[in-house]
Design an enzyme around this catalytic site. Structure first.
Site, PDB file in Angstrom:
ATOM      1  N   ASP A   1      -7.982  -5.382  -0.728  1.00 40.46           N
ATOM      2  CA  ASP A   1      -8.365  -6.252  -1.732  1.00 40.46           C
ATOM      3  C   ASP A   1      -7.986  -7.692  -1.817  1.00 40.46           C
ATOM      4  OD1 ASP A   1      -9.399  -4.339  -3.605  1.00 40.46           O
ATOM      5  OD2 ASP A   1      -7.394  -3.583  -3.954  1.00 40.46           O
TER       6      ASP A   1
ATOM      7  N   HIS B   1       0.768  -1.144   0.043  1.00 34.87           N
ATOM      8  CA  HIS B   1       0.118  -0.076  -0.061  1.00 34.87           C
ATOM      9  C   HIS B   1       0.895   1.234  -0.037  1.00 34.87           C
ATOM     10  CE1 HIS B   1      -3.098   2.716   1.056  1.00 34.87           C
ATOM     11  NE2 HIS B   1      -3.960   1.805   0.488  1.00 34.87           N
TER      12      HIS B   1
END
Ligand code: ACO
Length: 390
Positions: free
Chosen positions: A320, A269
């Site tokens: 996700d 991320h």
């Protein structure tokens, strides 16, 4: 050039705008250092553990406070009333090639909705709020209708007695889901609702900053969400899990990906340097759903991948990764995962677009020029092809 102006030729380019603070907002905060996420001041763990339903979070994002029972009922009714979409837009989805990706059809359909919106020519705050609520209501209908079209099933209208999570599952599968499944859908929706200045939200704000309308800004956001480095990662996660198939193959598969410098989808991320706080809830719920479905294979494979990637690269799963398993357990096909992400993130996009309109300044950064200056114009007859440098 005034004294205060920065000369772009003398500054360092921040690639990917990493760490650049480009807006002020009180909608949500991604605290990458501590691995926390806040919606309007509420920690995401507090929200995930206590929220009644996703629409409560829609109210929070749009209004700043959690609703009273009466305010929640009012918003629920408003959303259910607005869930129907014009038949022309449904017809348009029907004639799209079956090979088109659902995210592309959704982007086109949302753009088309603008032509039928009763507030199309009104850009007042009240009209924009109405358009926002309408989009929050209509995107789930577009997604589920497209699924039904693709599977030669009749399109189902929302049931006004059901909440948003129940309605989404009902409009996908045609039956009222068991509480444990619609609660999982609710969790999925509320965990995806907003996330600071992520790429798609930034796109929406850039478009809104030109005073373009709500539908244009949301169409930009949808186009940005599709990419595999952003919302499109969830579909890729499931395709990877399906390819691996057996737990015995995980070790070799992932190490070989990493050795080739490939990215493992659903990991890493830009902002979080610790675990994405949303992943914790999705991991728990995905394990529960897999157990209920008596099919724990994907959860076990995923858990093993998590161990390997963490040990090898020190990288954690993002939202996700486990959302793919939750959606699989809810009977959603992988190519629809990102559309469901959009069906939730629309509430964040709308909140940010309204915020941008309220405190607008055109978003227009600059670039450092690396080209030549004052080249001599050559008439077309005299131009030659430069030999390629080997
Ligand atoms: N798999 C393997 N290695 C990774 C991954 C990954 N998923 N993510 C980052 N890395 C590595 C990079 O190779 C790099 O290593 P290096 O320094 O040895 O070259 C290092 O971690 C830093 O990576 P960056 O590319 O600088 O990180 P950035 O902030 O640009 O990327 C991103 C963030 C795009 C999300 C990245 O982690 C990625 O590609 N992840 C996979 C796609 C994905 O899951 N996207 C969804 C993100 S969440 C969302 O948008 C909803």
């Amino acid at each position: 050039m005034s004294e205060e102006m920065v000369n772009p030729q003398e500054t360092t380019v921040v690639r990917g705008l990493e760490g650049v603070v480009a807006a002020e907002t009180d909608i949500s905060f991604v605290d990458g250092v501590h691995g926390d996420l806040y919606y309007k001041g509420y920690n995401i763990h507090e929200i995930a553990d206590n929220t009644i339903s996703y629409v409560e979070i829609v109210y929070l994002l749009l209004n700043g406070d959690l609703p009273t029972r009466e305010q929640l009922d009012h918003l629920r009714r408003a959303i259910v009333t607005e869930m129907r979409v014009p038949t022309q837009v449904i017809k348009m989805m029907e004639i799209m090639p079956p090979s088109s990706h659902p995210m592309d059809v959704l982007r086109t359909a949302v753009s088309a909705l603008s032509h039928f919106d009763p507030d199309a020519f009104d850009n007042s705050l009240e009209a924009n709020r109405r358009k926002g609520i309408r989009l929050i209501a209509q995107i789930p209908t577009l997604v589920t209708s497209l699924y039904r079209i693709r599977n030669n099933l009749s399109i189902l209208s929302p049931d006004p007695q059901l909440n948003m999570a129940q309605n989404i599952l009902y409009m996908f599968h045609g039956s009222i889901p068991d509480e444990r499944f619609y609660r999982a859908m609710d969790l999925l929706l509320l965990l995806h609702a907003d996330h600071g200045l992520n790429a798609s939200t930034f796109s929406a704000r850039v478009t809104a900053s030109t005073h373009a309308d709500m539908h244009s800004a949301v169409t930009s956001a949808l186009a940005t969400l599709k990419g595999p480095l952003h919302g499109g990662a969830n579909e890729r996660v499931m395709k990877m899990l399906m390819k691996i198939k057996f737990i015995e193959e995980v070790e070799e598969y992932i190490h070989s990906m990493l050795a080739q410098g490939q990215r493992v989808m659903g990991f890493g991320h830009r902002v979080y340097k610790k675990e994405d706080p949303r992943a914790r809830h999705l991991r728990t719920i995905s394990e529960e759903l897999c157990r209920l479905n008596e099919n724990e294979q994907f959860f076990e494979i995923a858990h093993k991948i998590e161990d390997i990637v963490l040990k090898a690269k020190g990288i954690y799963p993002n939202v996700d990764f486990y959302s793919a398993i939750v959606q699989h357990a809810l009977g959603i096909p992988p190519e629809f995962y990102t559309t469901l992400f959009a069906a939730s993130r629309i509430s964040g996009w709308v909140s940010h677009i309204l915020d941008q309109y309220a405190n607008n300044r055109l978003i227009r950064p600059t670039s450092k020029y690396t080209g030549e200056y004052n080249r001599k114009f050559v008439p077309i007859e005299e131009r030659t092809i430069e030999p390629a440098v080997s």
